[in-house]
Design a protein around this motif. Structure first.
Motif, PDB file in Angstrom:
ATOM      1  N   ARG A 181       0.801  -1.326   0.028  1.00 44.79           N
ATOM      2  CA  ARG A 181      -0.044   0.038   0.060  1.00 44.79           C
ATOM      3  C   ARG A 181       0.919   1.211   0.056  1.00 44.79           C
ATOM      4  O   ARG A 181       0.538   2.118  -0.609  1.00 44.79           O
ATOM      5  CB  ARG A 181      -0.787  -0.073   1.382  1.00 44.79           C
ATOM      6  CG  ARG A 181      -2.125   1.127   1.339  1.00 44.79           C
ATOM      7  CD  ARG A 181      -2.920   0.942  -0.089  1.00 44.79           C
ATOM      8  NE  ARG A 181      -3.671   2.024  -0.187  1.00 44.79           N
ATOM      9  CZ  ARG A 181      -4.112   2.686  -1.498  1.00 44.79           C
ATOM     10  NH1 ARG A 181      -3.803   1.718  -2.501  1.00 44.79           N
ATOM     11  NH2 ARG A 181      -4.834   3.441  -1.578  1.00 44.79           N
ATOM     12  N   LEU A 182       1.855   1.183   0.683  1.00 42.00           N
ATOM     13  CA  LEU A 182       2.822   2.340   0.724  1.00 42.00           C
ATOM     14  C   LEU A 182       3.277   2.527  -0.479  1.00 42.00           C
ATOM     15  O   LEU A 182       3.665   3.863  -1.027  1.00 42.00           O
ATOM     16  CB  LEU A 182       4.158   2.004   1.645  1.00 42.00           C
ATOM     17  CG  LEU A 182       5.288   3.159   1.679  1.00 42.00           C
ATOM     18  CD1 LEU A 182       4.891   4.454   2.268  1.00 42.00           C
ATOM     19  CD2 LEU A 182       6.479   2.541   2.299  1.00 42.00           C
ATOM     20  N   LEU A 203       0.494   4.427  -2.507  1.00 45.69           N
ATOM     21  CA  LEU A 203       0.361   5.892  -1.933  1.00 45.69           C
ATOM     22  C   LEU A 203       1.422   6.800  -2.168  1.00 45.69           C
ATOM     23  O   LEU A 203       1.062   8.025  -2.213  1.00 45.69           O
ATOM     24  CB  LEU A 203       0.207   5.543  -0.289  1.00 45.69           C
ATOM     25  CG  LEU A 203      -0.915   5.050   0.133  1.00 45.69           C
ATOM     26  CD1 LEU A 203      -0.889   4.903   1.882  1.00 45.69           C
ATOM     27  CD2 LEU A 203      -2.276   5.749  -0.066  1.00 45.69           C
ATOM     28  N   ARG A 204       2.668   6.345  -2.347  1.00 42.91           N
ATOM     29  CA  ARG A 204       3.688   7.327  -2.513  1.00 42.91           C
ATOM     30  C   ARG A 204       4.043   7.541  -4.012  1.00 42.91           C
ATOM     31  O   ARG A 204       5.145   7.791  -4.384  1.00 42.91           O
ATOM     32  CB  ARG A 204       4.845   6.753  -1.811  1.00 42.91           C
ATOM     33  CG  ARG A 204       4.457   6.885  -0.166  1.00 42.91           C
ATOM     34  CD  ARG A 204       4.256   8.269   0.281  1.00 42.91           C
ATOM     35  NE  ARG A 204       3.890   8.173   1.632  1.00 42.91           N
ATOM     36  CZ  ARG A 204       2.808   8.045   2.280  1.00 42.91           C
ATOM     37  NH1 ARG A 204       1.645   8.203   1.374  1.00 42.91           N
ATOM     38  NH2 ARG A 204       2.631   8.204   3.722  1.00 42.91           N
ATOM     39  N   ALA A 229      -2.363  -0.392  10.020  1.00 42.49           N
ATOM     40  CA  ALA A 229      -2.750   0.638   8.974  1.00 42.49           C
ATOM     41  C   ALA A 229      -3.526   1.900   9.478  1.00 42.49           C
ATOM     42  O   ALA A 229      -3.023   3.035   8.854  1.00 42.49           O
ATOM     43  CB  ALA A 229      -3.892  -0.234   8.153  1.00 42.49           C
ATOM     44  N   TYR A 248      -0.883   4.787   8.111  1.00 43.40           N
ATOM     45  CA  TYR A 248      -1.615   5.542   7.211  1.00 43.40           C
ATOM     46  C   TYR A 248      -2.661   6.421   7.723  1.00 43.40           C
ATOM     47  O   TYR A 248      -3.634   6.750   6.775  1.00 43.40           O
ATOM     48  CB  TYR A 248      -1.903   4.464   6.205  1.00 43.40           C
ATOM     49  CG  TYR A 248      -0.805   3.707   5.534  1.00 43.40           C
ATOM     50  CD1 TYR A 248       0.338   4.034   5.387  1.00 43.40           C
ATOM     51  CD2 TYR A 248      -0.971   2.245   5.332  1.00 43.40           C
ATOM     52  CE1 TYR A 248       1.466   3.369   4.763  1.00 43.40           C
ATOM     53  CE2 TYR A 248      -0.054   1.614   4.614  1.00 43.40           C
ATOM     54  CZ  TYR A 248       1.412   2.202   4.603  1.00 43.40           C
ATOM     55  OH  TYR A 248       2.364   1.315   4.072  1.00 43.40           O
ATOM     56  N   LYS A 249      -3.034   6.452   8.901  1.00 38.84           N
ATOM     57  CA  LYS A 249      -4.017   7.317   9.447  1.00 38.84           C
ATOM     58  C   LYS A 249      -5.530   6.912   8.769  1.00 38.84           C
ATOM     59  O   LYS A 249      -6.273   7.897   8.780  1.00 38.84           O
ATOM     60  CB  LYS A 249      -3.774   8.427   9.020  1.00 38.84           C
ATOM     61  CG  LYS A 249      -2.495   9.305   9.341  1.00 38.84           C
ATOM     62  CD  LYS A 249      -2.134   9.156  10.773  1.00 38.84           C
ATOM     63  CE  LYS A 249      -0.970   9.563  11.156  1.00 38.84           C
ATOM     64  NZ  LYS A 249      -0.345   9.247  12.507  1.00 38.84           N
ATOM     65  N   GLU A 250      -5.421   5.597   8.524  1.00 42.82           N
ATOM     66  CA  GLU A 250      -6.835   5.020   8.202  1.00 42.82           C
ATOM     67  C   GLU A 250      -7.919   4.996   9.431  1.00 42.82           C
ATOM     68  O   GLU A 250      -7.597   5.011  10.517  1.00 42.82           O
ATOM     69  CB  GLU A 250      -6.803   3.745   7.662  1.00 42.82           C
ATOM     70  CG  GLU A 250      -6.007   3.581   6.202  1.00 42.82           C
ATOM     71  CD  GLU A 250      -6.222   2.253   5.780  1.00 42.82           C
ATOM     72  OE1 GLU A 250      -6.989   1.541   6.128  1.00 42.82           O
ATOM     73  OE2 GLU A 250      -5.573   2.045   4.466  1.00 42.82           O
TER      74      GLU A 250
END
Length: 355
Positions: A39-40, A43-44, A302, A306-308
């Motif tokens: 996911r990183l 996301l980046r 997460a 990732y501030k989910e």
């Protein structure tokens, strides 16, 4: 049982328990770390689905280290020991599983690119229901009241997690893309739910002594063919030409881009070795249950990294997963005690009686 290659006796049982613990740890690391690092990547700045799917199995060369160590140990015992103990039928079966895994990896990576970690992690939990079904059909898995209870709780926990997940939709992802990603995640769950019991079936049918070294060889071949499958997709999609440019535009820098890719490959190898190792020491159902149980760890991480959002549904899912975990292993402990008592009673009946 899939563990027929383990040495008999108390020493063999202790080794089997140690292997089970080690593989559970590997499965924990891979199940939690693999999806988070993937996911990183997305996301980046990363957006190559074929590259991501290839990366899931591309870490297979790292398996050469434990395989070399295993070969050296076997050579000390027998000078005639072959470098590769795998026979052709097992090689072909592992190659077939590898191709299926490559297809599953692509479907999973596609969903990962369009879903938050909390939702895409469903693939590592909702597959339990399909694993249980295929385990019953392929390997005649026996279910106890505790194992059925665990499966139901973990499936319900996954279903609860799916509620209101659209509120967590990543920025830039349309409703159509989100729905497609979610549906493909379900397809990937079905496919991986088949793969785990199919591997156990292969273990049971293999016509040579099944050892942990053979399990590692099987994983190596599986990952090799899974990688080849995805490399073909990368070539067709021109991913190799885009990688340098994508690395330059990566938010955390070019060096970290390649470190992230390497980390993903290593973590997923830990996942595969852990999953197949648990099948070897226990069963495909146990492997599927452990994968589902480790989902809450991914959920918490997460939220932290990732501030989910940690909605109430995720809390309920966490409790149900832990309840299912306790139920399954409580049942396994009771079953083991019952079998031990039955064995002791049988031995007592067989002892000669003197008047």
């Amino acid at each position: 049982m899939a563990s027929e290659g383990v040495v008999d006796g108390d020493g063999g049982k202790r080794m089997k328990k140690i292997l089970l613990v080690v593989n559970c740890i590997l499965l924990t690391i891979g199940t939690s770390g693999g999806p988070l690092l993937m996911r990183l990547y997305f996301l980046r700045g990363g957006n190559r689905v074929w590259l991501s799917s290839c990366n899931i199995t591309a870490g297979f060369p790292i398996m050469l280290l434990p395989l070399a160590y295993s070969y050296i140990r076997r050579r000390r015992i027998s000078a005639s020991e072959e470098i590769i103990s795998m026979k052709l039928p097992l090689f072909l079966a592992a190659a077939f599983v590898g191709i299926l895994t490559g297809l599953d990896d692509y479907i999973y990576a596609y969903g990962m690119a369009r879903l938050p970690v909390s939702t895409s992690s469903l693939i590592l939990a909702s597959q339990l229901g399909f694993t249980a079904l295929f385990a019953f059909v392929l390997v005649r898995q026996r279910f106890t009241a505790y194992s059925v209870n665990a499966v139901v709780l973990l499936i319900v926990g996954s279903g609860v997690l799916a509620l209101h997940t659209s509120a967590d939709r990543p920025a830039g992802v349309s409703n159509k893309e989100y729905v497609i990603g979610f549906l493909l995640t379900v397809v990937a769950a079905i496919l991986y739910g088949f793969i785990l019991p199919f591997v156990e079936l292969i273990y049971n049918k293999v016509k040579q002594p099944l050892t942990y070294s053979l399990v590692m060889e099987t994983q190596f071949v599986m990952s090799l063919f899974g990688t080849l499958f995805c490399v073909i997709g990368m070539i067709a999609n021109n991913d190799f030409k885009v990688i340098p440019k994508e690395a330059m535009n990566f938010t955390h820098g070019e060096v970290n881009y390649y470190l992230v890719l390497a980390g993903i490959a290593i973590l997923w190898q830990a996942f595969f070795l852990g999953a197949f190792g648990v099948i070897f020491c226990g069963s495909s159902l146990m492997s599927g249950i452990l994968i589902s149980v480790f989902l809450p760890i991914t959920e918490v991480l997460a939220v932290i990294f990732y501030k989910e959002k940690f909605q109430a549904e995720k809390g309920v899912s966490l409790l149900l997963s832990l309840w299912g975990f306790v139920s399954y292993f409580y049942g396994e402990i009771k079953q083991a005690k019952k079998m031990k008592l039955r064995k002791n009673n049988t031995m007592e009946m067989e002892l000669p009686r003197y008047s």
